[in-house]
Write a protein that holds these residues in place. Structure first.
Motif, PDB file in Angstrom:
ATOM      1  N   LEU A  50     -36.152 -79.081 -33.708  1.00  0.00           N
ATOM      2  CA  LEU A  50     -36.366 -79.635 -35.023  1.00  0.00           C
ATOM      3  C   LEU A  50     -35.190 -80.146 -35.605  1.00  0.00           C
ATOM      4  O   LEU A  50     -35.014 -81.296 -36.303  1.00  0.00           O
ATOM      5  CB  LEU A  50     -37.130 -78.456 -36.027  1.00  0.00           C
ATOM      6  N   ALA A  51     -34.184 -79.070 -35.612  1.00  0.00           N
ATOM      7  CA  ALA A  51     -32.738 -79.829 -35.756  1.00  0.00           C
ATOM      8  C   ALA A  51     -32.386 -81.242 -35.278  1.00  0.00           C
ATOM      9  O   ALA A  51     -31.867 -82.300 -36.040  1.00  0.00           O
ATOM     10  CB  ALA A  51     -31.734 -78.641 -35.692  1.00  0.00           C
ATOM     11  N   GLY A  52     -32.669 -81.158 -34.103  1.00  0.00           N
ATOM     12  CA  GLY A  52     -32.307 -82.462 -33.378  1.00  0.00           C
ATOM     13  C   GLY A  52     -33.241 -83.795 -33.959  1.00  0.00           C
ATOM     14  O   GLY A  52     -32.510 -84.743 -33.980  1.00  0.00           O
ATOM     15  N   ALA A  53     -34.350 -83.570 -34.042  1.00  0.00           N
ATOM     16  CA  ALA A  53     -35.165 -84.536 -34.847  1.00  0.00           C
ATOM     17  C   ALA A  53     -34.683 -85.094 -36.087  1.00  0.00           C
ATOM     18  O   ALA A  53     -34.735 -85.995 -36.363  1.00  0.00           O
ATOM     19  CB  ALA A  53     -36.621 -84.217 -34.788  1.00  0.00           C
ATOM     20  N   VAL A  54     -34.435 -84.025 -36.818  1.00  0.00           N
ATOM     21  CA  VAL A  54     -34.206 -84.146 -38.079  1.00  0.00           C
ATOM     22  C   VAL A  54     -32.611 -85.210 -38.374  1.00  0.00           C
ATOM     23  O   VAL A  54     -32.534 -86.129 -38.843  1.00  0.00           O
ATOM     24  CB  VAL A  54     -33.654 -82.951 -38.959  1.00  0.00           C
ATOM     25  N   VAL A  55     -31.699 -84.683 -37.253  1.00  0.00           N
ATOM     26  CA  VAL A  55     -30.334 -85.379 -37.118  1.00  0.00           C
ATOM     27  C   VAL A  55     -30.748 -86.605 -36.746  1.00  0.00           C
ATOM     28  O   VAL A  55     -30.187 -87.759 -37.283  1.00  0.00           O
ATOM     29  CB  VAL A  55     -29.597 -84.486 -36.157  1.00  0.00           C
ATOM     30  N   LEU A  56     -31.550 -87.103 -35.714  1.00  0.00           N
ATOM     31  CA  LEU A  56     -31.863 -88.381 -35.341  1.00  0.00           C
ATOM     32  C   LEU A  56     -32.442 -89.230 -36.638  1.00  0.00           C
ATOM     33  O   LEU A  56     -32.152 -90.260 -36.520  1.00  0.00           O
ATOM     34  CB  LEU A  56     -32.870 -88.346 -34.024  1.00  0.00           C
ATOM     35  N   GLN A  57     -33.257 -88.579 -37.295  1.00  0.00           N
ATOM     36  CA  GLN A  57     -33.971 -89.471 -38.326  1.00  0.00           C
ATOM     37  C   GLN A  57     -33.211 -89.594 -39.424  1.00  0.00           C
ATOM     38  O   GLN A  57     -33.291 -90.711 -39.857  1.00  0.00           O
ATOM     39  CB  GLN A  57     -35.366 -88.532 -38.842  1.00  0.00           C
ATOM     40  N   LEU A  58     -32.315 -89.050 -39.837  1.00  0.00           N
ATOM     41  CA  LEU A  58     -31.714 -89.154 -41.006  1.00  0.00           C
ATOM     42  C   LEU A  58     -30.183 -89.820 -40.797  1.00  0.00           C
ATOM     43  O   LEU A  58     -29.784 -90.568 -41.429  1.00  0.00           O
ATOM     44  CB  LEU A  58     -31.145 -87.710 -41.713  1.00  0.00           C
ATOM     45  N   TRP A  59     -29.603 -89.616 -39.618  1.00  0.00           N
ATOM     46  CA  TRP A  59     -28.453 -90.149 -39.299  1.00  0.00           C
ATOM     47  C   TRP A  59     -28.172 -91.132 -38.200  1.00  0.00           C
ATOM     48  O   TRP A  59     -27.362 -91.701 -37.806  1.00  0.00           O
ATOM     49  CB  TRP A  59     -27.280 -89.094 -39.284  1.00  0.00           C
ATOM     50  N   GLY A  60     -29.386 -90.994 -37.286  1.00  0.00           N
ATOM     51  CA  GLY A  60     -29.267 -91.931 -36.143  1.00  0.00           C
ATOM     52  C   GLY A  60     -29.996 -93.120 -35.940  1.00  0.00           C
ATOM     53  O   GLY A  60     -30.264 -93.597 -34.950  1.00  0.00           O
ATOM     54  N   ASN A  61     -30.255 -93.665 -37.151  1.00  0.00           N
ATOM     55  CA  ASN A  61     -31.022 -94.899 -37.137  1.00  0.00           C
ATOM     56  C   ASN A  61     -30.303 -96.039 -37.226  1.00  0.00           C
ATOM     57  O   ASN A  61     -30.177 -97.026 -38.118  1.00  0.00           O
ATOM     58  CB  ASN A  61     -31.991 -95.105 -38.488  1.00  0.00           C
ATOM     59  N   GLY A  62     -29.131 -96.291 -36.287  1.00  0.00           N
ATOM     60  CA  GLY A  62     -28.394 -97.540 -36.283  1.00  0.00           C
ATOM     61  C   GLY A  62     -29.219 -98.742 -35.857  1.00  0.00           C
ATOM     62  O   GLY A  62     -30.196 -98.839 -35.366  1.00  0.00           O
ATOM     63  N   ARG A  63     -28.524 -99.707 -35.605  1.00  0.00           N
ATOM     64  CA  ARG A  63     -29.100-101.034 -35.557  1.00  0.00           C
ATOM     65  C   ARG A  63     -29.586-101.288 -34.019  1.00  0.00           C
ATOM     66  O   ARG A  63     -28.972-100.924 -33.196  1.00  0.00           O
ATOM     67  CB  ARG A  63     -27.939-102.426 -35.870  1.00  0.00           C
ATOM     68  N   ARG A  64     -30.880-101.677 -33.845  1.00  0.00           N
ATOM     69  CA  ARG A  64     -31.493-101.803 -32.650  1.00  0.00           C
ATOM     70  C   ARG A  64     -31.226-103.093 -32.286  1.00  0.00           C
ATOM     71  O   ARG A  64     -31.148-104.227 -32.766  1.00  0.00           O
ATOM     72  CB  ARG A  64     -33.130-101.692 -32.501  1.00  0.00           C
ATOM     73  N   VAL A  65     -30.986-103.431 -30.877  1.00  0.00           N
ATOM     74  CA  VAL A  65     -31.045-104.789 -30.335  1.00  0.00           C
ATOM     75  C   VAL A  65     -32.568-105.380 -30.027  1.00  0.00           C
ATOM     76  O   VAL A  65     -33.246-104.826 -29.251  1.00  0.00           O
ATOM     77  CB  VAL A  65     -30.274-104.736 -29.170  1.00  0.00           C
ATOM     78  N   THR A  66     -32.859-106.552 -30.577  1.00  0.00           N
ATOM     79  CA  THR A  66     -34.334-106.755 -30.130  1.00  0.00           C
ATOM     80  C   THR A  66     -34.224-107.587 -28.904  1.00  0.00           C
ATOM     81  O   THR A  66     -33.271-107.776 -28.125  1.00  0.00           O
ATOM     82  CB  THR A  66     -34.636-108.059 -31.222  1.00  0.00           C
ATOM     83  N   VAL A  67     -35.569-107.819 -28.430  1.00  0.00           N
ATOM     84  CA  VAL A  67     -35.885-108.270 -27.124  1.00  0.00           C
ATOM     85  C   VAL A  67     -35.049-109.741 -26.997  1.00  0.00           C
ATOM     86  O   VAL A  67     -34.311-110.120 -26.132  1.00  0.00           O
ATOM     87  CB  VAL A  67     -37.308-108.503 -26.865  1.00  0.00           C
ATOM     88  N   ASN A  68     -35.070-110.507 -28.188  1.00  0.00           N
ATOM     89  CA  ASN A  68     -34.333-111.660 -28.089  1.00  0.00           C
ATOM     90  C   ASN A  68     -32.756-111.863 -28.049  1.00  0.00           C
ATOM     91  O   ASN A  68     -32.220-112.680 -27.589  1.00  0.00           O
ATOM     92  CB  ASN A  68     -34.967-112.542 -29.301  1.00  0.00           C
ATOM     93  N   GLU A  69     -32.258-110.487 -28.440  1.00  0.00           N
ATOM     94  CA  GLU A  69     -30.931-110.473 -28.494  1.00  0.00           C
ATOM     95  C   GLU A  69     -30.480-110.135 -27.211  1.00  0.00           C
ATOM     96  O   GLU A  69     -29.142-110.217 -26.977  1.00  0.00           O
ATOM     97  CB  GLU A  69     -30.511-109.805 -29.627  1.00  0.00           C
TER      98      GLU A  69
END
Length: 297
Positions: free
Chosen positions: A277-296
């Motif tokens: 649960l701690a891993g999921a919370v860390v990812l959700q709160l602080w791991g939402n960096g920019r994603r590369v889209t398919v076109n990029e």
């Protein structure tokens, strides 16, 4: 609610659906079914349910020929192959070790997504992945007694196929309805197992009513809810985040086993669940960096 949060909740719901699979398979086995019958019934029934839902909603079912071929391959080769290998590994390995080997796929997805330029890696994602992996080890407490090579190779093969399945799905599902996607994938997988069972004589129809009820449950909860939730979340948060959050599935399985089967949860499993649960919370709160889209990419 942001798309990121909605996507995370879709994946959590998907994990909850998938978590019922092992328990329902036990009930199906008790009813006289074998793995080929269970998987054929699972996917064909799910496909039939989805078809009825989509027709009632008057949703357009047609996709381009290229997309149809991709979805059929995802179902028959990808999801079907993963399900078959995973089921085979259970015959040779303890269930806990099988689960740990399968759940190497979040790490594989992360590495492949970075190498192919689909997503950017950051330290927060790495920390979340380490926390979830450590939590899995504690939660499943894998036993290495009686380990057989065929079982290890089957479980790792399932993890590799599922990793590729997730990354391919992340590329082709951007503009597709998750219900339509699930219809093609489930139907293709079901027909693949039906043909295999017919060719090998492994289909069993003398199953008790409780066994058939368990197969219907497998079609609904880990298949329709699980697959649709995963596809819906995958479109919103990407392959890496989706695969890491999916590691909550074993935790939910342990909790359901305690409630439905009366299995005891040890202190070590409790610590593992908290770490997950701690891993999921860390990812959700602080791991939402920019994603590369398919076109990029």
């Amino acid at each position: 609610m942001t798309d990121q949060n909605r996507g995370a909740w879709f994946i959590v719901a998907s994990a909850a659906g998938f978590a019922t699979l092992g328990i329902l398979i036990k009930f199906a086995f008790q009813g006289g079914a074998n793995i080929t019958t269970i998987l054929a019934g699972r996917f064909l029934l799910a496909g039939a349910f989805l078809f009825c839902i989509l027709r009632l909603n008057r949703t357009r079912l047609t996709v381009s020929r290229k997309t149809a071929v991709q979805l059929i391959l995802m179902g028959a080769v990808g999801y079907g192959g993963m399900s078959g290998l995973y089921a085979n590994s259970i015959h040779f390995l303890p269930a806990s070790l099988t689960g740990m080997l399968l759940y190497t796929y979040p790490a594989l997805v992360t590495v492949l997504a970075v190498l192919t330029g689909v997503e950017h890696f950051n330290l927060t994602k790495g920390a979340a992945l380490l926390l979830c992996t450590g939590g899995l080890v504690l939660l499943l407490g894998a036993s290495f007694d009686g380990v057989q090579l065929e079982g290890v190779l089957s479980a790792l093969g399932a993890a590799v196929i599922y990793s590729c399945y997730i990354l391919i799905g992340n590329r082709i599902l951007k503009d597709l309805d998750p219900l339509v996607t699930s219809l093609y994938v489930c139907t293709a997988a079901g027909l693949a197992f039906l043909c295999y069972g017919a060719a090998t004589g492994e289909l069993i129809f003398r199953v008790t009513p409780s066994g058939w009820l368990a197969i219907v449950g497998i079609a609904v909860f880990p298949t329709i809810f699980g697959v649709i939730g995963f596809f819906a979340g995958l479109r919103l948060i990407g392959a890496t985040n989706a695969s890491i959050i999916s590691t909550l599935e074993p935790l939910i399985t342990v909790l359901l086993s305690a409630v439905l089967l009366g299995e005891r949860i040890s202190a070590m499993q409790g610590l593992g669940g908290a770490t997950l649960l701690a891993g999921a919370v860390v990812l959700q709160l602080w791991g939402n960096g920019r994603r590369v889209t398919v076109n990029e990419a």
